[in-house]
Enzyme design. Sequence first.
Site, short mmCIF file in Angstrom:
data_model
loop_
_atom_site.label_atom_id
_atom_site.label_comp_id
_atom_site.label_asym_id
_atom_site.label_seq_id
_atom_site.Cartn_x
_atom_site.Cartn_y
_atom_site.Cartn_z
N GLY A 35 0.66 -1.09 0.06
CA GLY A 35 0.21 -0.10 -0.42
C GLY A 35 0.61 1.49 -0.18
CB THR A 37 1.27 3.77 4.97
OG1 THR A 37 0.11 4.37 4.48
CG2 THR A 37 2.15 4.70 5.77
CE LYS A 100 -2.30 -5.36 6.97
NZ LYS A 100 -2.78 -4.53 5.38
N GLY A 103 -5.73 -2.56 -0.80
CA GLY A 103 -4.56 -2.60 -1.63
C GLY A 103 -5.08 -4.76 -2.04
CD GLU A 109 -1.61 -6.79 2.86
OE1 GLU A 109 -1.05 -5.20 2.47
OE2 GLU A 109 -2.89 -6.66 3.53
C1 5RP Z 1 -3.21 -3.52 1.33
C2 5RP Z 1 -3.67 -3.01 2.77
C3 5RP Z 1 -3.20 -1.63 3.12
O1 5RP Z 1 -2.26 -1.93 4.42
C4 5RP Z 1 -4.45 -0.83 3.65
O2 5RP Z 1 -4.96 -0.86 2.06
C5 5RP Z 1 -3.76 0.43 3.49
O3 5RP Z 1 -2.82 1.17 2.47
P1 5RP Z 1 -3.05 2.97 2.44
O4 5RP Z 1 -1.64 2.66 3.11
O5 5RP Z 1 -2.66 3.23 0.87
O6 5RP Z 1 -3.49 3.68 2.85
O7 5RP Z 1 -4.31 -3.93 3.52
O8 5RP Z 1 -3.64 -4.87 1.32
#
Ligand code: 5RP
Length: 225
Positions: A35, A37, A100, A103, A109
Amino acid sequence: MLMNQDDLKKLVAQAAIDYVMPRIQTGEILGIGTGTTANCFIEMLGAYKHAFAGTVASSNASETRLRQQGITVLDLNEVDRIVFYVDGADESNHNLQLIKGGGAALTREKIVTACSDTFVCIADESKWVSTLGKFPLPVEVIPMAREYVARELRKLGGEPIHRAGIVTDNGCDILDVHGLKISDPVTLESQINHITGVVTNGLFARRAADVLLLGTQSGVEIVRP
Ligand code: 5RP
């Protein structure tokens, strides 16, 4: 001056570097999330690539980014122990139970989380909630079971929507379940995972984060459950 969401993501990524690097040994392995972050963290991690033995990635996308930084990426099956897993979240409640999968990488994960001693979650304050469920809950499903699973999810009170055009790294589909008020995340996580055809769902409640580095306008708060 107010920080925007991108500034806060960089702030928590730096906080994760500051948290993990003094605690990791040269022979040890880091788990890496997926993702925007997590991407900030990967970019900063390149400078520290000799401080640890390698990484396990939670998605093909993160694996590519790690390799671009010259960071070693290992197959999880070659690794006995992951000391830290660093990843973002779509929502966190005050017990550090998460949603979660925004993404679409939720299954890998969850696997890397399961293998890690400490899950360090990094998130900006927009992700901090008292009750999970405003963010639609991602559920990864075997494609032929998609409509069956959708019917079962409706029985649980949710409104599943197929995430069109997305195939996960595991060759599966994603249903995003809207309208759930998740008062008991541990029970719901198990209930959904017991529907035949579900690979896993995006609730990280049975295994929550161990520490949350939360980016706020007044700096990074270190939150523990
Ligand atoms: C991906 C995830 C990410 O950690 C979650 O979607 C947060 O994403 P971002 O940092 O782009 O806000 O679970 O599968």
